[in-house]
Design a protein around this motif. Sequence first.
Motif, PDB file in Angstrom:
ATOM      1  N   LEU B 144      -7.172   2.110   4.422  1.00 28.19           N
ATOM      2  CA  LEU B 144      -8.196   1.076   3.434  1.00 28.19           C
ATOM      3  C   LEU B 144      -8.870  -0.002   4.315  1.00 28.19           C
ATOM      4  CD1 LEU B 144      -6.141   0.917   0.297  1.00 28.19           C
ATOM      5  CD2 LEU B 144      -8.243   2.076   0.272  1.00 28.19           C
ATOM      6  N   ALA B 145      -8.050  -0.601   5.047  1.00 31.04           N
ATOM      7  CA  ALA B 145      -8.805  -1.911   5.753  1.00 31.04           C
ATOM      8  C   ALA B 145      -9.737  -1.531   6.703  1.00 31.04           C
ATOM      9  CB  ALA B 145      -7.550  -2.685   6.473  1.00 31.04           C
ATOM     10  N   GLY B 146      -9.668  -0.273   7.256  1.00 29.30           N
ATOM     11  CA  GLY B 146     -10.802   0.307   8.267  1.00 29.30           C
ATOM     12  C   GLY B 146     -12.078   0.183   7.431  1.00 29.30           C
ATOM     13  N   LYS B 147     -11.965   0.636   6.149  1.00 31.70           N
ATOM     14  CA  LYS B 147     -13.281   0.606   5.389  1.00 31.70           C
ATOM     15  C   LYS B 147     -13.351  -0.876   4.496  1.00 31.70           C
ATOM     16  CE  LYS B 147     -13.937   4.580   7.089  1.00 31.70           C
ATOM     17  NZ  LYS B 147     -15.309   4.962   7.753  1.00 31.70           N
ATOM     18  N   GLY B 148     -12.955  -1.736   4.646  1.00 32.19           N
ATOM     19  CA  GLY B 148     -12.982  -3.012   4.064  1.00 32.19           C
ATOM     20  C   GLY B 148     -12.548  -3.105   2.435  1.00 32.19           C
ATOM     21  N   LYS B 149     -11.525  -1.882   2.537  1.00 36.65           N
ATOM     22  CA  LYS B 149     -11.013  -1.832   1.117  1.00 36.65           C
ATOM     23  C   LYS B 149      -9.681  -2.200   0.860  1.00 36.65           C
ATOM     24  CE  LYS B 149     -14.430   1.055  -0.214  1.00 36.65           C
ATOM     25  NZ  LYS B 149     -15.259   1.032  -1.372  1.00 36.65           N
ATOM     26  N   SER B 150      -8.908  -2.470  -0.235  1.00 35.87           N
ATOM     27  CA  SER B 150      -7.579  -2.810  -0.532  1.00 35.87           C
ATOM     28  C   SER B 150      -6.907  -2.052  -1.619  1.00 35.87           C
ATOM     29  CB  SER B 150      -7.687  -4.152  -1.036  1.00 35.87           C
ATOM     30  OG  SER B 150      -8.076  -4.198  -2.402  1.00 35.87           O
ATOM     31  N   LEU B 151      -5.497  -2.000  -1.477  1.00 34.42           N
ATOM     32  CA  LEU B 151      -4.911  -1.270  -2.411  1.00 34.42           C
ATOM     33  C   LEU B 151      -5.472  -1.359  -3.932  1.00 34.42           C
ATOM     34  CD1 LEU B 151      -1.045  -1.443  -1.280  1.00 34.42           C
ATOM     35  CD2 LEU B 151      -2.548   0.423  -1.139  1.00 34.42           C
ATOM     36  N   ALA B 152      -5.872  -2.608  -4.276  1.00 35.80           N
ATOM     37  CA  ALA B 152      -6.289  -2.616  -5.733  1.00 35.80           C
ATOM     38  C   ALA B 152      -7.315  -1.606  -6.091  1.00 35.80           C
ATOM     39  CB  ALA B 152      -6.580  -4.007  -5.795  1.00 35.80           C
ATOM     40  N   GLU B 153      -8.017  -1.134  -5.139  1.00 36.54           N
ATOM     41  CA  GLU B 153      -9.203  -0.423  -5.330  1.00 36.54           C
ATOM     42  C   GLU B 153      -8.846   1.140  -5.399  1.00 36.54           C
ATOM     43  OE1 GLU B 153     -12.833  -1.673  -3.151  1.00 36.54           O
ATOM     44  OE2 GLU B 153     -11.406  -3.200  -2.189  1.00 36.54           O
ATOM     45  N   LEU B 154      -7.581   1.569  -5.181  1.00 36.36           N
ATOM     46  CA  LEU B 154      -7.095   3.064  -5.368  1.00 36.36           C
ATOM     47  C   LEU B 154      -7.115   3.153  -6.812  1.00 36.36           C
ATOM     48  CD1 LEU B 154      -4.408   3.624  -2.599  1.00 36.36           C
ATOM     49  CD2 LEU B 154      -6.755   4.483  -2.737  1.00 36.36           C
ATOM     50  N   ALA B 155      -7.347   4.283  -7.232  1.00 30.32           N
ATOM     51  CA  ALA B 155      -7.442   4.881  -8.593  1.00 30.32           C
ATOM     52  C   ALA B 155      -6.184   6.237  -8.605  1.00 30.32           C
ATOM     53  CB  ALA B 155      -8.803   5.562  -9.227  1.00 30.32           C
ATOM     54  N   SER B 156      -5.957   6.603  -7.391  1.00 25.78           N
ATOM     55  CA  SER B 156      -5.027   7.729  -7.644  1.00 25.78           C
ATOM     56  C   SER B 156      -4.459   8.005  -6.166  1.00 25.78           C
ATOM     57  CB  SER B 156      -5.501   8.763  -8.447  1.00 25.78           C
ATOM     58  OG  SER B 156      -4.669  10.142  -8.663  1.00 25.78           O
ATOM     59  N   VAL B 157      -2.939   8.471  -6.360  1.00 28.59           N
ATOM     60  CA  VAL B 157      -2.547   8.556  -5.078  1.00 28.59           C
ATOM     61  C   VAL B 157      -1.778  10.156  -5.106  1.00 28.59           C
ATOM     62  CG1 VAL B 157      -0.955   8.161  -3.278  1.00 28.59           C
ATOM     63  CG2 VAL B 157      -2.271   6.433  -4.325  1.00 28.59           C
ATOM     64  N   GLY B 158      -1.946  10.946  -4.192  1.00 29.75           N
ATOM     65  CA  GLY B 158      -1.215  12.163  -3.995  1.00 29.75           C
ATOM     66  C   GLY B 158      -0.330  12.147  -2.674  1.00 29.75           C
ATOM     67  N   VAL B 159       0.885  12.824  -3.056  1.00 30.56           N
ATOM     68  CA  VAL B 159       1.743  12.728  -1.759  1.00 30.56           C
ATOM     69  C   VAL B 159       2.414  13.959  -1.713  1.00 30.56           C
ATOM     70  CG1 VAL B 159       3.675  11.467  -0.938  1.00 30.56           C
ATOM     71  CG2 VAL B 159       2.094  10.142  -2.131  1.00 30.56           C
ATOM     72  N   GLY B 160       2.533  14.476  -0.577  1.00 29.15           N
ATOM     73  CA  GLY B 160       3.375  15.714  -0.231  1.00 29.15           C
ATOM     74  C   GLY B 160       4.400  15.342   0.733  1.00 29.15           C
ATOM     75  N   LEU B 161       5.565  15.779   0.394  1.00 29.23           N
ATOM     76  CA  LEU B 161       6.757  15.538   1.311  1.00 29.23           C
ATOM     77  C   LEU B 161       7.758  16.979   1.543  1.00 29.23           C
ATOM     78  CD1 LEU B 161       9.145  12.679   0.149  1.00 29.23           C
ATOM     79  CD2 LEU B 161       7.421  13.900  -1.411  1.00 29.23           C
ATOM     80  N   PRO B 162       8.383  17.120   2.619  1.00 29.90           N
ATOM     81  CA  PRO B 162       9.322  18.273   2.535  1.00 29.90           C
ATOM     82  C   PRO B 162      10.487  18.125   1.483  1.00 29.90           C
ATOM     83  CG  PRO B 162       9.601  17.262   4.656  1.00 29.90           C
ATOM     84  CD  PRO B 162       8.416  16.482   3.747  1.00 29.90           C
ATOM     85  N   GLY B 163      10.930  19.176   1.103  1.00 29.12           N
ATOM     86  CA  GLY B 163      12.237  18.984   0.455  1.00 29.12           C
ATOM     87  C   GLY B 163      12.158  19.474  -1.139  1.00 29.12           C
ATOM     88  N   PHE B 164      13.268  19.151  -1.828  1.00 26.10           N
ATOM     89  CA  PHE B 164      13.173  19.557  -3.234  1.00 26.10           C
ATOM     90  C   PHE B 164      12.754  18.512  -4.147  1.00 26.10           C
ATOM     91  CE2 PHE B 164      17.661  20.954  -0.915  1.00 26.10           C
ATOM     92  CZ  PHE B 164      16.670  21.972  -0.238  1.00 26.10           C
ATOM     93  N   ILE B 165      11.553  18.777  -4.453  1.00 27.99           N
ATOM     94  CA  ILE B 165      10.739  17.733  -5.303  1.00 27.99           C
ATOM     95  C   ILE B 165      10.544  18.404  -6.688  1.00 27.99           C
ATOM     96  CG2 ILE B 165       8.814  16.367  -5.163  1.00 27.99           C
ATOM     97  CD1 ILE B 165      10.288  16.547  -2.618  1.00 27.99           C
ATOM     98  N   ASP B 166      10.684  17.579  -7.817  1.00 28.83           N
ATOM     99  CA  ASP B 166      10.289  17.966  -9.071  1.00 28.83           C
ATOM    100  C   ASP B 166       8.837  17.319  -9.147  1.00 28.83           C
ATOM    101  OD1 ASP B 166       9.841  18.415 -11.436  1.00 28.83           O
ATOM    102  OD2 ASP B 166      11.823  18.325 -12.263  1.00 28.83           O
ATOM    103  N   ALA B 167       7.910  18.069  -9.269  1.00 29.71           N
ATOM    104  CA  ALA B 167       6.608  17.677  -9.480  1.00 29.71           C
ATOM    105  C   ALA B 167       6.347  17.059 -10.751  1.00 29.71           C
ATOM    106  CB  ALA B 167       5.612  18.645  -9.022  1.00 29.71           C
TER     107      ALA B 167
END
Lengths: 425, 425
Positions: B144-167
Motif C-alpha cells: 500500500l505504502a508504495g502507492k501512497g495508500k494505507s490500510l484504512a483504504e482497503l475494502a476487502s482482503v482475500g488470503v490463501g494458505l496451505p493446510g486444513f482451512i474451513d472457508a
Amino acid sequence: MPIRPSQVPSQVRGLRARNRRAIMTAIRNLKHTARVDIARVTGISAATVTSITADLVAEGLVEETLDGAQERSGGRGRPRVLLRVRPDAFLIAGAKISTDRITVTLTDYAGEEVAYHVEPQPVPQVATAVEVARHLCLAIETALAGKGKSLAELASVGVGLPGFIDASSGRVYWSACFKERDVDFRALLTSTFGCPVSLDNDANLVALAEKWFGLGRGVDNFIVVTIEHGVGMGVVLGGKLFRGMRGIGTEFGHTKVQMDGALCRCGQRGCLEAYVADYALVREAGAALGRDLSCPMTLQEDLDALFAAAKAGDRVAESIFERAGRMFAMGLANLVNVFDPNLIIFSGEQMRYDYLYSPRVLVRMRQLTVVPGRNPPEVRIHKWGDRIWVRGAAALAMDALAESDASGSARDHEHLTPASESLLA
Amino acid sequence: MPIRPSQVPSQVRGLRARNRRAIMTAIRNLKHTARVDIARVTGISAATVTSITADLVAEGLVEETLDGAQERSGGRGRPRVLLRVRPDAFLIAGAKISTDRITVTLTDYAGEEVAYHVEPQPVPQVATAVEVARHLCLAIETALAGKGKSLAELASVGVGLPGFIDASSGRVYWSACFKERDVDFRALLTSTFGCPVSLDNDANLVALAEKWFGLGRGVDNFIVVTIEHGVGMGVVLGGKLFRGMRGIGTEFGHTKVQMDGALCRCGQRGCLEAYVADYALVREAGAALGRDLSCPMTLQEDLDALFAAAKAGDRVAESIFERAGRMFAMGLANLVNVFDPNLIIFSGEQMRYDYLYSPRVLVRMRQLTVVPGRNPPEVRIHKWGDRIWVRGAAALAMDALAESDASGSARDHEHLTPASESLLA
C-alpha cells in the motif's frame, strides 16, 4: 396382459413429458388419489391433469377406482373417481450378480414384490460374460416360472454387479464376475431380454437404495461402503448419486494402499481389496488354520473357520484380521480426507464379521484423518442382505422405464425420486 | 476516496439483490456498456436496470461516461451514456501465505492490479498465528505504502494458505505455516484489517484461478494438483469448487500412501507429502550429497543441489526422486480412481523440477488406475508463479465484497462468475 413399452404411443417430449412424469410419480406415491389432488401436489393445471391422466388410463398404465371410503360413509352425490397405478401394467426385474450366486426380485408396476429368487452357482467361478448372461436369464426365468410368467412379459430389467461399470454406456470395463474385460454387457442383456436393461455398479445401487429407502433418506451427502466379496463405494452428493466426472469413478476397493503390495483379483498390486476382502483373508489362512489349502473348503467355510480361530484367541488368525482392519482404516481415512463426509454407511452381508468396523478400526480411521480434533463422521452399520440390493436394481429399472416412457432417455434416473418407494416393503 | 462497505446503504435482499449483482457483473464484464445492453444480457427489465444502476451511480460503485466512439464517428443525436465500474470505488488485497514469504497483490475495483509485492521471511519458520497476521499486515502495508495508500483504504482482503482451512467459518485447523492448531484466523485478520476477510486453502484458490482465468476456463469438471512446499488439491465439480461435504475436504497431500510410513509435518505418518514434498526429499539428501546437514544450506539450495546430483547421474540422488515419483503416481492414481477426471492440471512453482510429472510417473499413474485400457485423463502442466495464486485470492475477496454487498453473505462466492476476469491481466 402387461403392456410392453414398444406399445406405448410415440414418445411425448418436452413440457408434456415432464408433466406426464410428475403426474405418474404423484399417482404412484399417493397410491389412490383424485385428479384434484394430483393437480394440487404437482402444481399442474387441472385441465392438463385431466388430459394426461386420460392418456394414462387409455394406455393401461393407470386405472380408475371409486372412492370406497366415501361410499361407505354414506356421502352424498357421486362417489369420487380415484386413480391408481395399474400394478399389472408392467413387470420389472431387479438382479444382483455375484461370483457365487444371482439374486432376483420381480416387482409389479406399483412396486410390490411379486417374487424373490436366489440362484446359486454350485462352484463359484469367474465366467464369461455370455455365461453370466445365461445364468442371469436362468435365474430370472426361474423366478418368473414360479408365478406362471415368462420372459416376454418383462418390461424392464435392472442389474447390479461389482466392478468398473459405465452406467451410461452399459459397458463393463472389468468385473470380478467376468473372465473378459471391456464388455458391452447391456447390449448383450438387451438382446437376451428384449426389453430395456439398466446396469450399474452394485455399490451404486446400494447407495441409491440407502438414499431412497434406508439410512440416507433425507440426507443429501453421504458415503456408502459395501463389504461383500469385495469392497465397494457409492457416493451421494447434493442428493444425487455421484459416479465420478466421467461416469466410472468413486472406486474404493481398488485404490492403492501399499506400493507394489499384495496381488489383487483385478491384476494390480496393493489394492485395498487385496488386504480386506474375504479372498485376501483366506489366502493367508493356511498359516493360521494349519491345514493344506490345496484341498479347500468353500471360501465361506474357510473364512468362518479363520474368524472362529481369531475369536478363540489364535494369534496368527488375529493378526490377519488385525492387519485387514488397519488397512481398511487407512483407506477410510483417505475417503474422509477427500470427501469430508458427515455420514458413512457400511452396508453388506460381510458385516457379520466385525473386523472391519470394530471400535479399534474406527479410532484408527479418526487418527489418520487430517483434522483429528474435529467431529469425526458418523459411521452407521446396515446389515442389509441381497434383498435391498436387488430392490435398488428394480427401482433403477422402473425409473429407466419411466424415463424412456417420458423422454426416451434413461440417463438421468439417479436425479429422480424413486419410482416406487414401496419397493422397500 | 474509496467507499468502505459499511457506507453502502443497508443490505438489499432477495430478487433485487440478485438483480443488482447480475447488473454489477454485467457492467464489469462488458467494461463500457449502455443500460440497454445490460438489460439484454441479464434479461432484467429496462425499468429495473435504470433503477438499480441509478443506485449504483449514487453509491459511487459505477460511473457514467459518454460514448466517445459515437461522438468521433459523427453520429447524430445525443451521445449514448455508458456505464463502467469506478476503479477507485474499492481497493482490494489478495495474499498468499507460505512458510518462507508472503505475496500480495492490490487491485482496484475494476480488477486491475495496482501493486504487487513479495515480503520474504529472512529465516523460513513456523510462526504463531499472531506473528503470521503481523507479517501479512506488514506485507500489505508495504504494498500500500508504495502507492501512497494505507490500510484504512482497503475494502476487502482475500488470503490463501496451505493446510486444513474451513472457508465458511474462517478457521485454520492446521497449517504448516502455524505453530498452533485450530485458530480463528479470519477473526484475527478481520480485527487487524477492519474490513471483510476471505480465507481459503491455497490450492482451492488456484483451482478457482484456473477456472476463472486459466486452463479450466469453460471446463466444468477438473482437478488441480499444486506442488510447492507441500502438495495441494482443488476440485471443480459441475463448474463449482467442491470443498468436500462439510467444507474441508479434497485433501490430497495428507492422504496416506504407506501404513506407518514416513513422518509428515502434520504429525501423522505415511502422508503423500512426507514422500514428495521438498522437505521430504531434502531430509534424505544427506546420504546423496555426502555432507553434514546439521549445518544446512536453505531448503531450496539443498533441493537444487540434490536435483543437480540426480541429473548428473548420482544413483542415490536419483533414487530419492524416483521413489517420490512412484509415490506421487500412486496418489494420483487413487484420485483418478475416485474422481474419474478428464483433466488434471499440475500447477505451482515446484513444477520446475520434473520428477513429479515425468512421462514415467504419468505412465505409472495410468497403470495403477482401475481401467488402464480406457482413455487416461489429460494431464496439463501450468507453471504459474505466485501471481496467479494472489490474483485468485483477490478475486475471492472481490466476490466476497460483491456478495456481502448484495446479500450479506459471503458463503457462495465460488458459484459465481469471477467479479473481474481482468484480474488475469
